[in-house]
Design a protein around this motif. Structure first.
Motif, PDB file in Angstrom:
ATOM      1  N   VAL A  15       0.844  -1.204   0.000  1.00  0.00           N
ATOM      2  CA  VAL A  15       0.000   0.000   0.000  1.00  0.00           C
ATOM      3  C   VAL A  15       0.873   1.246   0.000  1.00  0.00           C
ATOM      4  O   VAL A  15       0.629   2.202  -0.750  1.00  0.00           O
ATOM      5  CB  VAL A  15      -0.962   0.000   1.220  1.00  0.00           C
ATOM      6  CG1 VAL A  15      -1.746   1.307   1.290  1.00  0.00           C
ATOM      7  CG2 VAL A  15      -1.922  -1.171   1.137  1.00  0.00           C
ATOM      8  N   SER A  18       2.587   1.688  -3.426  1.00  0.00           N
ATOM      9  CA  SER A  18       1.640   2.131  -4.461  1.00  0.00           C
ATOM     10  C   SER A  18       1.241   3.583  -4.226  1.00  0.00           C
ATOM     11  O   SER A  18       1.055   4.350  -5.164  1.00  0.00           O
ATOM     12  CB  SER A  18       0.424   1.218  -4.515  1.00  0.00           C
ATOM     13  OG  SER A  18      -0.490   1.573  -3.517  1.00  0.00           O
ATOM     14  N   GLY A  19       1.144   3.973  -2.966  1.00  0.00           N
ATOM     15  CA  GLY A  19       0.828   5.365  -2.647  1.00  0.00           C
ATOM     16  C   GLY A  19       1.940   6.296  -3.078  1.00  0.00           C
ATOM     17  O   GLY A  19       1.685   7.367  -3.643  1.00  0.00           O
ATOM     18  N   SER A  22       1.826   6.607  -6.836  1.00  0.00           N
ATOM     19  CA  SER A  22       0.726   7.499  -7.227  1.00  0.00           C
ATOM     20  C   SER A  22       1.102   8.939  -6.921  1.00  0.00           C
ATOM     21  O   SER A  22       0.789   9.864  -7.685  1.00  0.00           O
ATOM     22  CB  SER A  22      -0.562   7.157  -6.465  1.00  0.00           C
ATOM     23  OG  SER A  22      -0.993   5.881  -6.813  1.00  0.00           O
ATOM     24  N   LYS A 271      -3.591   6.703   0.469  1.00  0.00           N
ATOM     25  CA  LYS A 271      -3.743   5.252   0.272  1.00  0.00           C
ATOM     26  C   LYS A 271      -3.769   4.514   1.620  1.00  0.00           C
ATOM     27  O   LYS A 271      -4.591   3.618   1.831  1.00  0.00           O
ATOM     28  CB  LYS A 271      -2.596   4.705  -0.582  1.00  0.00           C
ATOM     29  CG  LYS A 271      -2.542   5.266  -1.991  1.00  0.00           C
ATOM     30  CD  LYS A 271      -3.659   4.733  -2.858  1.00  0.00           C
ATOM     31  CE  LYS A 271      -3.616   5.333  -4.229  1.00  0.00           C
ATOM     32  NZ  LYS A 271      -4.178   6.699  -4.322  1.00  0.00           N
ATOM     33  N   GLU A 274      -7.093   5.239   3.271  1.00  0.00           N
ATOM     34  CA  GLU A 274      -8.208   4.508   2.668  1.00  0.00           C
ATOM     35  C   GLU A 274      -8.236   3.064   3.152  1.00  0.00           C
ATOM     36  O   GLU A 274      -9.279   2.512   3.495  1.00  0.00           O
ATOM     37  CB  GLU A 274      -8.086   4.550   1.141  1.00  0.00           C
ATOM     38  CG  GLU A 274      -9.173   3.797   0.387  1.00  0.00           C
ATOM     39  CD  GLU A 274     -10.555   4.413   0.542  1.00  0.00           C
ATOM     40  OE1 GLU A 274     -10.656   5.639   0.370  1.00  0.00           O
ATOM     41  OE2 GLU A 274     -11.510   3.682   0.857  1.00  0.00           O
ATOM     42  N   GLU A 286     -10.307   8.514   0.619  1.00  0.00           N
ATOM     43  CA  GLU A 286      -9.008   9.027   0.166  1.00  0.00           C
ATOM     44  C   GLU A 286      -9.135  10.372  -0.558  1.00  0.00           C
ATOM     45  O   GLU A 286      -8.230  11.190  -0.493  1.00  0.00           O
ATOM     46  CB  GLU A 286      -8.271   8.010  -0.707  1.00  0.00           C
ATOM     47  CG  GLU A 286      -8.929   7.673  -2.008  1.00  0.00           C
ATOM     48  CD  GLU A 286      -8.098   6.641  -2.781  1.00  0.00           C
ATOM     49  OE1 GLU A 286      -6.925   6.896  -3.045  1.00  0.00           O
ATOM     50  OE2 GLU A 286      -8.659   5.580  -3.116  1.00  0.00           O
TER      51      GLU A 286
ATOM     52  N   LYS B 219      -6.249   2.439  -6.810  1.00  0.00           N
ATOM     53  CA  LYS B 219      -5.155   1.580  -6.324  1.00  0.00           C
ATOM     54  C   LYS B 219      -5.488   0.937  -4.983  1.00  0.00           C
ATOM     55  O   LYS B 219      -5.349  -0.278  -4.825  1.00  0.00           O
ATOM     56  CB  LYS B 219      -3.890   2.425  -6.157  1.00  0.00           C
ATOM     57  CG  LYS B 219      -3.000   2.471  -7.377  1.00  0.00           C
ATOM     58  CD  LYS B 219      -1.910   1.420  -7.303  1.00  0.00           C
ATOM     59  CE  LYS B 219      -1.093   1.380  -8.563  1.00  0.00           C
ATOM     60  NZ  LYS B 219      -1.837   0.833  -9.707  1.00  0.00           N
ATOM     61  N   SER B 220      -5.911   1.775  -4.020  1.00  0.00           N
ATOM     62  CA  SER B 220      -6.107   1.226  -2.676  1.00  0.00           C
ATOM     63  C   SER B 220      -7.260   0.229  -2.656  1.00  0.00           C
ATOM     64  O   SER B 220      -7.199  -0.781  -1.947  1.00  0.00           O
ATOM     65  CB  SER B 220      -6.331   2.340  -1.656  1.00  0.00           C
ATOM     66  OG  SER B 220      -7.206   3.299  -2.157  1.00  0.00           O
TER      67      SER B 220
END
Lengths: 314, 441
Positions: A15, A18-19, A22, A271, A274, A286, B219-220
């Motif tokens: 997570v 990926s955050g 992003s 992220k 969320e 988010e 994504k999340s």
């Protein structure tokens, strides 16, 4: 005592990464805002619309040229066309809007960019169409699983996200160099500090504004290429600009490194929020959580983490 | 300066007068407003949907001279899928034509929610084929709403029926994990009561994951899905949320054939942007799917052959284009039914409402209208404003949609009491006295 759970740790890392990825993409859009504000003191509300128009020009030209030319040549020509269009837009904005508003209040300039937003959105869709256009600029899209030896199943990473982040990082580096070390970059900063003073020492204001809008247009093409590859080129790209707003609040409107750090903080923060707070708050948090972070920063440090502190003596 | 302004005004007046779609109050005919969105984030879906509506109305004018000889007057109004602009369009168009708007098709659940209280006051029926409030199926309370040929609750029930069939029976649902990935809006939340009831009844574990509008960043959500490892993901999205979800499903290696989109997540704009990653993805059908029937041949001949088509001939068999035509056809049949009782002249909204409530289209009539095979027979009544609670499944093969199931019928034994309760709650809240449907004719 808490027991180390590799599955939970792997998920947390997934997570977080990926955050961060992003976040770099948010930073790419935020850069457009920062560039124009840094050089002209104008908060350019039209940055999202510029991303849309750049993306539409790129994808529509590429789709048409692909049928007649080798892919790399078609891509090169499509990028050139999008670049030329954004240059044309920069010229038109400077010639017909900004030049008329020299020495007007920041609010007047801001309102002008709202007008530019709607013109660009409307004309862009009128000329290039309002459908979803699939964009493939040759970036890989495979999944890779990192640290498989450490975590069962590994940490999932998408190569499209990785390449996009690399591209964004390269652009950020180039811009930082441009602002810090080139003569034009220094001129841009001088204009941002004081229009009149910059003019009095011979810096041509209109030329500087034109240059900075061109650079912001080129950044918009990069943002459109990356986001368009992920979700297709379509109107919703303008909403990506909304993601950039908390980023620039956190990072500061005048700082390129601030845009990057702000992007990373917002990306990772939203992220994680969320996934870990969302379920207890009904989910879907988010979008607004990013603004909570921005508000907190605003209250503690109104100029953002890296922004210049502006003190006006009355 | 004054000279310049007067020249500009003259130009604007000329442009307004020359507008082909503007309907004057004196013109005789049946006025039908078309609320559409050809710009904005939902335009990729809104354009073919509106094209289907407008082309069908034009077909009737060109081929039949209108409805029973009464010319159709129509005018489009751009809502941008925004509720406030939708209401503005409604207010602007509701009084046009000799008898006002025959009906309004808002093409948006949000606008439908906003107009549900206005429609009874203005006496204009709301035709919402496949969308809108699910409980508005109950015509005794929702006199002016017509969620024709499919409500969200029908869709939710059919989605679970299909999953059960794939698993080998309803008993196989027990212990399974199903995720509902939904657009975080009233429209996205519509299926939740039904899915919760089904989860309780069938024993599957339901996890609901919202996606904030418009859904470009998921994504999340998909990392959570990767962690949950569900057996199926049911997707309730619209616009950019759908192709993004399919793309993200591919990113986390979630099998696309275990994704079931509902019928507004099952058109070409939902899959084409995701490219090869969309292959295998399944979606419910609002009865019809993609493809052509006899009505398309007529379109080619009478509309596109004369250069009057809104779309491209190659796109006229698309899912959303067909949805536009089906919705327009059902509403027009409501007008035609009303004309049987009130005569061949422009109908008022009140007369059209009666007509809609008495639609009875069997296979033979659907065939004669050119819609054979696209939808099942429809019979509307005071108690049932849906008229047909069936659906099928389709699957994307990379080039087109293929129908992969037979017809499913929603489980009314479970849904009817839920609908009755929801409608009764609405009636109580708004102070509505439900009609006695046994006394309606």
């Amino acid at each position: 005592m808490a027991v180390f759970d590799p599955v939970k740790v792997a998920f947390f890392v997934e997570v977080l990464v990926s955050g961060l990825l992003s976040g770099i993409l948010y930073a790419l859009v935020a850069l457009g805002f920062v560039l124009i504000f840094k050089a002209s003191g104008v908060f350019n509300f039209a940055q999202g619309a510029m991303v849309l128009v750049a993306g539409l020009a790129l994808v529509r030209t590429l789709n048409w040229l692909e049928a007649h030319l080798p892919f790399w040549l078609a891509l090169l020509l499509a990028l050139s066309f999008a670049g030329a269009l954004m240059t044309g837009i920069a010229w038109a904005v400077e010639r017909f809007v900004l030049r008329k508003l020299v020495n007007q209040t920041a609010l007047a300039l801001f309102m002008a960019t709202i007008g530019i937003t709607f013109v660009l959105e409307g004309l862009g869709q009128q000329i290039f169409g309002a459908q979803v256009y699939k964009l493939d600029i040759g970036l890989p899209r495979d999944n890779i699983f990192a640290l498989e030896s450490l975590f069962d199943g590994g940490i999932l990473l998408n190569t499209l996200d990785l390449w996009s982040a690399l591209l964004a990082a390269a652009i950020v580096g180039a811009l930082a160099f441009f602002f810090q070390w080139t003569r034009t970059g220094r001129a841009l900063r001088a204009v941002a500090d004081d229009h009149s003073a910059a003019q009095s020492v011979g810096i041509p204001l209109t030329r500087v504004w034109f240059i900075v809008w061109v650079v912001a247009g080129l950044v918009a093409i990069a943002a459109a290429a990356v986001w368009g590859s992920k979700v297709g080129v379509q109107f919703s790209l303008v909403y990506v600009a909304l993601k950039a707003l908390p980023v620039i609040i956190v990072g500061g409107l005048t700082s390129v490194p601030g845009a990057i750090l702000g992007g990373l903080l917002i990306g990772a923060g939203e992220k994680l929020a969320e996934v870990y707070l969302g379920p207890s708050l009904g989910g879907g948090i988010e979008h607004w959580f990013a603004y909570v972070v921005a508000l907190v920063v605003l209250l503690v440090r109104p100029q953002g983490l890296f922004g210049d502190r502006i003190i006006e003596r009355i | 300066m004054a000279h310049r302004i007067s020249r500009l005004s003259a130009l604007l007046i000329c442009a307004a007068l020359a507008s082909p779609s503007a309907v004057s109050a004196q013109e005789n005919g049946q006025f039908i407003p078309v609320l559409s969105y050809r710009t904005g984030p939902f335009a990729p879906n809104g354009i073919p949907w509106a094209d289907g509506i407008v082309d069908y109305l034009e077909l009737l004018n060109q081929r039949d001279g209108g409805i029973n000889g009464v010319k159709i007057l129509y005018e489009e109004c751009e809502t941008g899928y925004a509720t406030d602009r939708g209401v503005e369009c409604y207010e602007r168009l509701k009084g046009k034509g000799p008898t006002g708007a025959a009906f309004v098709n808002p093409l948006s659940t949000g606008i439908t929610f906003a107009l549900t209280e206005k429609a009874p006051v203005d006496k204009i029926p709301l035709v919402t084929a496949g969308f809108g409030r699910s409980e508005s199926k109950d015509g005794s309370v929702f006199t002016w709403n017509f969620p024709l040929v499919g409500t969200y609750w029908t869709a939710a029930d059919v989605a679970i029926q299909h999953i059960a069939k794939e698993l080998g029976g309803t008993d196989k649902l027990s212990g399974r994990k199903i995720v509902l990935l939904y657009h975080d809006s009233p429209f996205g939340k519509e299926p939740i009561p039904v899915l919760e009831a089904l989860a309780k009844k069938r024993g599957f574990q339901l996890t609901m994951i919202p996606v904030a509008n418009p859904g470009v960043e998921q994504k999340s959500q998909w990392l959570q899905i990767r962690q949950i490892r569900p057996d199926y993901v049911v997707m309730w999205g619209w616009g950019v949320m759908n192709p993004t979800a399919i793309q993200e499903a591919a990113n986390v290696n979630f099998p696309r054939d275990k994704m079931i989109g509902f019928w507004f997540a099952g058109a070409e704009p939902d899959v084409v942007p995701a490219g090869a990653n969309a292959v295998g993805y399944k979606a419910l059908m609002l009865q019809h799917g993609a493809g052509r029937a006899k009505v398309h041949d007529d379109l080619d001949k009478f509309v596109y052959g004369k250069g009057l088509g809104k779309s491209k001939p190659v796109d006229t068999g698309g899912v959303l284009f067909n949805r536009g035509m089906v919705g327009a056809m059902l509403a027009v049949e409501g007008i035609r039914t009303a004309m049987k009782k009130f005569g061949n002249k422009p109908m008022t909204g009140e007369q059209v409402r009666w007509g809609l409530e008495n639609i009875d289209l069997d296979e033979a009539q659907l065939k004669s209208l050119g819609f054979e095979g696209m939808i099942s027979p429809v019979k509307i009544s005071c108690a049932d404003h849906e008229g047909s609670n069936k659906s099928r499944l389709q699957q994307w093969d990379g080039k087109g949609w293929k129908i992969i199931s037979d017809w499913y019928t929603a489980d009314e034994a479970m849904l009817a009491p839920m609908l009755k309760d929801a409608a009764a709650r609405y009636a109580k809240e708004k102070g509505i006295t439900p009609r006695d449907c046994s006394k309606e004719s």
